[in-house]
Motif scaffolding. Structure first.
Motif, PDB file in Angstrom:
ATOM      1  N   UNK A   3       0.843  -1.195   0.000  1.00  0.00           N
ATOM      2  CA  UNK A   3       0.000   0.000   0.000  1.00  0.00           C
ATOM      3  C   UNK A   3       0.883   1.252   0.000  1.00  0.00           C
ATOM      4  N   UNK A   4       0.638   2.132  -0.968  1.00  0.00           N
ATOM      5  CA  UNK A   4       1.478   3.334  -1.129  1.00  0.00           C
ATOM      6  C   UNK A   4       0.653   4.624  -1.121  1.00  0.00           C
ATOM      7  N   UNK A   5      -0.561   4.566  -0.640  1.00  0.00           N
ATOM      8  CA  UNK A   5      -1.492   5.689  -0.751  1.00  0.00           C
ATOM      9  C   UNK A   5      -0.916   6.993  -0.217  1.00  0.00           C
ATOM     10  N   UNK A   6      -0.203   6.941   0.878  1.00  0.00           N
ATOM     11  CA  UNK A   6       0.304   8.176   1.491  1.00  0.00           C
ATOM     12  C   UNK A   6       1.812   8.351   1.278  1.00  0.00           C
ATOM     13  N   UNK A   7       2.360   7.654   0.287  1.00  0.00           N
ATOM     14  CA  UNK A   7       3.786   7.764   0.001  1.00  0.00           C
ATOM     15  C   UNK A   7       4.004   8.571  -1.283  1.00  0.00           C
ATOM     16  N   UNK A   8       5.049   9.377  -1.303  1.00  0.00           N
ATOM     17  CA  UNK A   8       5.440  10.096  -2.510  1.00  0.00           C
ATOM     18  C   UNK A   8       6.397   9.266  -3.353  1.00  0.00           C
TER      19      UNK A   8
END
Length: 395
Positions: A99-104
């Protein structure tokens, strides 16, 4: 070592992709983690879990990957990678969903087996790829020089760089040579990802810190003409040595990474310049490993930048002189930047040794700060006040 490294599950900090043959032999590995250190640890853990010797694989790509527009990474989101591996007879599988939803961004390392590496090197490249990897001879585009970085009277001199010969730049004008070169140098060159001096002994050439990738193949990378800037006052002499990354893998010195490009040295020791020029003259640098010596070819152009204190009595093929700004150039810069005219007397208030582009940039900063606090004052008055502050004549 995490016990669940091979167990498929939902993940939030790392992920492993592998490409396997029908007989379950692994030929491709790609790991994601929060940073380089964790990615390397994950890769080594995976090697251990699968009983793979690290030297049986070659790292062909690594670096920060933008995931700002992705919410997850999984085999379903990597359809292009899956299709490519399928054409090589490999099936893409993973140990879960990341999960990368809040990663830049996230760090990735991609490695392939030596067997696959040799196979891909021997394959004839399609015409489309040959076109994508086409070199363009390095050149200087004067129109790309950023506005406000250099007086127009000095621009023409930069055509000398098109000769791609070693050069001494006597930069009394304190022009930001690094910024100008990085913007103005054009062209694209092919460099090897690694130089394999013998089986399983690698020198890494491609480095995302220094190279801007345009396109790539398994063993080569097309990059914008390299510009590597080294500053004696802030950088290390170790940059000119081979650095061990892991057993039988070394990072190349920066003059090798400047392959087909420019190595710009700011106020370097004379002995360093003499050494580099000797290396260039004989065409290779020695790499010593376990009592054996290997000759690594070199191809780079040296540019030495100095403030012009007269200590450089070494002969260079080209010398570029960028003298202090005279009163007329200084006044032209002020007129072009601020739209006002000052007198020769105002320009002469600035000592000759301070008439540089660094001082002019300081003047612009002071002017803006004064403008913020004295909006009722006119431009000429503010400029004169800024000059007073610069030369220390504020009453």
């Amino acid at each position: 070592m995490p016990e669940d490294i091979l167990t498929p599950k939902e993940r939030y900090d790392s992920l492993v992709f592998i490409g396997i043959k029908e007989n379950d032999v692994i030929d491709f590995i790609k790991v994601y983690a929060e940073d380089k250190t964790k990615a390397l640890a994950l890769l080594n853990s995976f090697f251990y879990e699968k009983g793979i010797h690290p030297m049986d694989f070659i790292v062909v790509d690594e670096g920060v990957e933008d995931v700002s527009e992705k919410e997850i990474i999984s085999t379903k989101t990597e359809e292009e990678l899956s299709a490519y591996l399928s054409r090589l007879g490999l099936k893409l599988i993973s140990n879960g969903i990341l999960y990368t939803k809040y990663k830049e961004s996230i760090y990735q390392i991609t490695a392939i087996s030596r067997e696959l590496y040799e196979t891909l090197k021997k394959q004839k490249k399609p015409e489309r790829m040959e076109e994508e990897l086409k070199e363009v001879e390095p050149y200087i585009d004067l129109e790309k020089i950023p506005a406000g970085e250099i007086p127009k009277e000095y621009i023409k001199q930069f055509n000398l760089l098109n000769l791609m010969q070693d050069m001494l730049v006597i930069n009394e004008a304190e022009i930001d040579l690094e910024t100008i070169l990085k913007e103005a140098i054009q062209g694209q060159v092919l460099i090897p990802r690694n130089i394999e001096v013998e089986e399983s002994l690698l020198i890494q050439i491609f480095d995302k810190e220094y190279h801007r990738e345009i396109s790539s193949a398994v063993d080569k990378v097309l990059v914008k003409t390299p510009i590597i800037y080294w500053d004696y006052y802030v950088d290390s002499m170790d940059d000119f040595e081979f650095k061990k990354i892991e057993e039988r893998v070394f990072s190349a010195p920066i003059f090798l990474k400047a392959m087909k490009g420019l190595l710009v040295l700011y106020e370097p020791p004379k002995q360093l310049v003499k050494r580099l020029r000797r290396i260039k003259k004989r065409g290779y640098v020695d790499f010593n490993f376990r009592d054996r010596r290997y000759k690594i070819p070199v191809n780079f152009t040296i540019i030495v930048e100095t403030g012009g204190d007269g200590r450089w009595n070494m002969t260079f093929p080209i010398t570029m002189r960028l003298p202090k700004l005279d009163e007329h150039i200084w006044l032209n810069l002020i007129r072009e930047e601020f739209g006002v005219k000052l007198s020769i007397a105002d320009a002469r208030r600035i000592p000759k040794d301070q008439r540089t582009m660094s001082s002019f940039k300081n003047l612009k900063i002071l002017y803006r700060k004064l403008k913020e606090h004295n909006k009722e004052k006119g431009d000429v008055e503010l400029l004169k006040e800024a000059i007073d502050i610069m030369v220390g004549t504020v009453r």
